[in-house]
Design an enzyme around this catalytic site. Structure first.
Site, PDB file in Angstrom:
ATOM      1  N   ASP A  91     -26.755  14.640 -73.044  1.00 40.02           N
ATOM      2  CA  ASP A  91     -26.428  16.034 -72.706  1.00 40.02           C
ATOM      3  C   ASP A  91     -27.730  16.785 -72.450  1.00 40.02           C
ATOM      4  O   ASP A  91     -28.811  16.343 -72.873  1.00 40.02           O
ATOM      5  CB  ASP A  91     -25.650  16.705 -73.840  1.00 40.02           C
ATOM      6  CG  ASP A  91     -25.269  18.152 -73.488  1.00 40.02           C
ATOM      7  OD1 ASP A  91     -24.791  18.386 -72.368  1.00 40.02           O
ATOM      8  OD2 ASP A  91     -25.477  19.046 -74.319  1.00 40.02           O
ATOM      9  N   SER A  92     -27.614  17.933 -71.794  1.00 36.00           N
ATOM     10  CA  SER A  92     -28.795  18.768 -71.575  1.00 36.00           C
ATOM     11  C   SER A  92     -29.375  19.255 -72.903  1.00 36.00           C
ATOM     12  O   SER A  92     -30.547  19.606 -72.967  1.00 36.00           O
ATOM     13  CB  SER A  92     -28.423  19.972 -70.713  1.00 36.00           C
ATOM     14  OG  SER A  92     -27.421  20.723 -71.365  1.00 36.00           O
ATOM     15  N   TYR A 137     -28.837  23.331 -68.052  1.00 35.88           N
ATOM     16  CA  TYR A 137     -28.752  22.758 -66.703  1.00 35.88           C
ATOM     17  C   TYR A 137     -27.881  23.622 -65.778  1.00 35.88           C
ATOM     18  O   TYR A 137     -28.008  23.539 -64.555  1.00 35.88           O
ATOM     19  CB  TYR A 137     -28.108  21.368 -66.766  1.00 35.88           C
ATOM     20  CG  TYR A 137     -29.034  20.229 -67.142  1.00 35.88           C
ATOM     21  CD1 TYR A 137     -30.296  20.444 -67.695  1.00 35.88           C
ATOM     22  CD2 TYR A 137     -28.624  18.915 -66.929  1.00 35.88           C
ATOM     23  CE1 TYR A 137     -31.110  19.379 -68.040  1.00 35.88           C
ATOM     24  CE2 TYR A 137     -29.440  17.842 -67.267  1.00 35.88           C
ATOM     25  CZ  TYR A 137     -30.677  18.080 -67.826  1.00 35.88           C
ATOM     26  OH  TYR A 137     -31.482  17.018 -68.151  1.00 35.88           O
ATOM     27  N   GLY A 138     -26.960  24.391 -66.394  1.00 32.64           N
ATOM     28  CA  GLY A 138     -25.953  25.125 -65.614  1.00 32.64           C
ATOM     29  C   GLY A 138     -26.461  25.872 -64.398  1.00 32.64           C
ATOM     30  O   GLY A 138     -25.883  25.784 -63.321  1.00 32.64           O
ATOM     31  N   CYS A 183     -21.790  15.860 -70.752  1.00 35.19           N
ATOM     32  CA  CYS A 183     -22.214  17.135 -70.185  1.00 35.19           C
ATOM     33  C   CYS A 183     -21.420  17.320 -68.900  1.00 35.19           C
ATOM     34  O   CYS A 183     -21.474  16.462 -68.007  1.00 35.19           O
ATOM     35  CB  CYS A 183     -23.713  17.061 -69.885  1.00 35.19           C
ATOM     36  SG  CYS A 183     -24.362  18.497 -69.024  1.00 35.19           S
ATOM     37  N   ASN A 184     -20.659  18.401 -68.841  1.00 28.15           N
ATOM     38  CA  ASN A 184     -19.836  18.631 -67.645  1.00 28.15           C
ATOM     39  C   ASN A 184     -20.688  18.926 -66.424  1.00 28.15           C
ATOM     40  O   ASN A 184     -20.364  18.518 -65.313  1.00 28.15           O
ATOM     41  CB  ASN A 184     -18.890  19.801 -67.889  1.00 28.15           C
ATOM     42  CG  ASN A 184     -17.826  19.455 -68.900  1.00 28.15           C
ATOM     43  OD1 ASN A 184     -16.752  19.005 -68.550  1.00 28.15           O
ATOM     44  ND2 ASN A 184     -18.137  19.633 -70.183  1.00 28.15           N
ATOM     45  N   THR A 185     -21.789  19.653 -66.636  1.00 30.02           N
ATOM     46  CA  THR A 185     -22.641  20.012 -65.501  1.00 30.02           C
ATOM     47  C   THR A 185     -23.211  18.745 -64.872  1.00 30.02           C
ATOM     48  O   THR A 185     -23.201  18.583 -63.647  1.00 30.02           O
ATOM     49  CB  THR A 185     -23.773  20.950 -65.980  1.00 30.02           C
ATOM     50  OG1 THR A 185     -23.190  21.999 -66.756  1.00 30.02           O
ATOM     51  CG2 THR A 185     -24.519  21.545 -64.813  1.00 30.02           C
ATOM     52  N   GLU A 215     -27.783  27.093 -77.724  1.00 33.51           N
ATOM     53  CA  GLU A 215     -29.124  26.479 -77.817  1.00 33.51           C
ATOM     54  C   GLU A 215     -30.033  27.286 -78.763  1.00 33.51           C
ATOM     55  O   GLU A 215     -30.908  26.728 -79.399  1.00 33.51           O
ATOM     56  CB  GLU A 215     -29.762  26.360 -76.433  1.00 33.51           C
ATOM     57  CG  GLU A 215     -29.159  25.266 -75.553  1.00 33.51           C
ATOM     58  CD  GLU A 215     -29.410  23.838 -76.053  1.00 33.51           C
ATOM     59  OE1 GLU A 215     -30.574  23.484 -76.298  1.00 33.51           O
ATOM     60  OE2 GLU A 215     -28.428  23.092 -76.215  1.00 33.51           O
ATOM     61  N   CYS A 257     -17.268  22.697 -71.029  1.00 31.03           N
ATOM     62  CA  CYS A 257     -18.704  22.588 -71.286  1.00 31.03           C
ATOM     63  C   CYS A 257     -18.805  22.114 -72.728  1.00 31.03           C
ATOM     64  O   CYS A 257     -18.165  22.699 -73.616  1.00 31.03           O
ATOM     65  CB  CYS A 257     -19.384  23.939 -71.123  1.00 31.03           C
ATOM     66  SG  CYS A 257     -21.101  23.911 -71.687  1.00 31.03           S
ATOM     67  N   THR A 258     -19.569  21.066 -72.941  1.00 33.29           N
ATOM     68  CA  THR A 258     -19.557  20.442 -74.266  1.00 33.29           C
ATOM     69  C   THR A 258     -20.234  21.315 -75.327  1.00 33.29           C
ATOM     70  O   THR A 258     -20.086  21.058 -76.516  1.00 33.29           O
ATOM     71  CB  THR A 258     -20.211  19.054 -74.210  1.00 33.29           C
ATOM     72  OG1 THR A 258     -21.533  19.189 -73.662  1.00 33.29           O
ATOM     73  CG2 THR A 258     -19.402  18.116 -73.355  1.00 33.29           C
ATOM     74  N   HIS A 259     -20.962  22.345 -74.899  1.00 29.86           N
ATOM     75  CA  HIS A 259     -21.527  23.273 -75.879  1.00 29.86           C
ATOM     76  C   HIS A 259     -20.456  24.199 -76.482  1.00 29.86           C
ATOM     77  O   HIS A 259     -20.625  24.709 -77.585  1.00 29.86           O
ATOM     78  CB  HIS A 259     -22.575  24.180 -75.224  1.00 29.86           C
ATOM     79  CG  HIS A 259     -23.914  23.557 -75.004  1.00 29.86           C
ATOM     80  ND1 HIS A 259     -24.122  22.511 -74.138  1.00 29.86           N
ATOM     81  CD2 HIS A 259     -25.131  23.845 -75.542  1.00 29.86           C
ATOM     82  CE1 HIS A 259     -25.404  22.194 -74.146  1.00 29.86           C
ATOM     83  NE2 HIS A 259     -26.035  22.980 -74.996  1.00 29.86           N
TER      84      HIS A 259
HETATM   85  N1  DGL Z   1     -23.129  20.790 -72.281  1.00 31.74           N
HETATM   86  C1  DGL Z   1     -23.363  21.073 -70.891  1.00 31.74           C
HETATM   87  C2  DGL Z   1     -22.032  21.056 -70.135  1.00 31.74           C
HETATM   88  O1  DGL Z   1     -21.073  20.467 -70.645  1.00 31.74           O
HETATM   89  C3  DGL Z   1     -24.192  22.307 -70.839  1.00 31.74           C
HETATM   90  C4  DGL Z   1     -24.739  22.621 -69.570  1.00 31.74           C
HETATM   91  C5  DGL Z   1     -26.037  23.370 -69.528  1.00 31.74           C
HETATM   92  O2  DGL Z   1     -27.044  22.834 -69.989  1.00 31.74           O
HETATM   93  O3  DGL Z   1     -26.006  24.441 -68.932  1.00 31.74           O
HETATM   94  O4  DGL Z   1     -21.903  21.556 -69.059  1.00 31.74           O
END
Ligand code: DGL
Length: 274
Positions: free
Chosen positions: A11-12, A43-44, A74-76, A159, A193-195
């Protein structure tokens, strides 16, 4: 065949821990190697090219450390990099290497959860702009009406450890109100989004009880289990010592402290450069 390969989870930043936790709950016997690119999160807001380049570097790092199977938790990254990596890059490593994402397993679960057939997707700007959820949902359940809502502040809140502050409360309420005003018939909200599960108490506080909030972890975990049942060769290459090792591109101390909270167990992370 050597049976010592950990499952890579990328993940990011911290968000992928919400997926890892569910995967390990379901399959504690395997070994796992988690990589959070905290130094470059979020990453978004990044372009397709940048997310692809960062994600490829992370996947190659995990391959070079013994993983054969990497989950983009990570979805992004799943939205912007998975397809290109599968089509353009995996062949360099060989047929036994695989990268899987989190979007498909989530979309597969939605069909049986919505009654109104109106679904909301809460995600990063990158995931919303990619249109990936809409495309996947249209393929699998063409009768579902999808509304997307970008929540640009939510990943930075996680974060920076701001889970339950008045600022977090404001930004969470703002986005939930907005998506439910856009489509009041929504009965299912996907945390795409996994966050976001780390903000779940706030999200639930501002979501009416009639709306089902879906965190992805359990669906991704079940889908991975089914994948391993269908791919015995991959399954047999996996290490089975129940170990989990954590890598981060930021300070290992900060990661260890945060991850210890999320995983409810003591975490010792290693700082690396990728
Ligand atoms: N956990 C990432 C996701 O699922 C976060 C993306 C990010 O870093 O912006 O999209």
């Amino acid at each position: 065949m050597q049976r010592n390969s950990p499952i890579g989870v990328f993940d990011s930043g911290y968000g992928g821990l919400t997926i890892l936790r569910q995967i390990r709950q379901l399959m504690p016997e395997y070994d796992y190697l988690y990589l959070g690119d905290n130094a470059r999160a979020p990453y978004g807001p990044h372009s397709f090219d940048v997310v692809y380049r960062f994600t490829l570097q992370a996947v190659e790092e995990l391959f070079s450390r013994g993983c054969k199977l990497v989950i983009l938790a990570c979805n992004t990254a799943s939205a912007k990099a998975l397809r290109t990596i599968q089509e353009n890059d995996l062949h360099r490593w060989g047929p036994e290497y695989r990268v899987l994402g989190v979007i498909r397993p989530t979309v597969e679960a939605v069909d049986s959860l919505t009654h109104t057939r109106h679904v909301g997707v809460l995600a990063t700007v990158g995931t919303i702009n990619s249109g990936s959820y809409g495309m996947e949902l249209r393929k699998l359940c063409p009768d579902i009406h999808v509304t997307g809502q970008a929540c640009p502040m939510w990943v930075p809140l996680v974060e920076y450890g701001e889970y339950d502050t008045p600022g977090a409360d404001y930004f969470v309420r703002k986005r939930i109100d907005s998506i439910l005003q856009t489509d009041p018939e929504i009965d299912t909200l996907i945390l795409a989004c996994t966050h976001y599960p780390l903000l779940l108490p706030l999200i639930q506080r501002h979501t009416p009880l009639r709306v089902h909030v879906i965190a992805q972890g359990e669906y991704v975990a079940r889908s991975l289990q089914e994948y391993l049942q269908r791919h015995p060769q991959m399954e047999q290459s996996l290490g089975r010592h129940g170990q989990c090792h954590y890598l981060t591109t930021e300070s290992s101390q900060k990661f260890s402290e945060q991850a210890t909270l999320f995983m409810s167990e003591s975490v010792e992370a290693e700082e690396i450069q990728i």
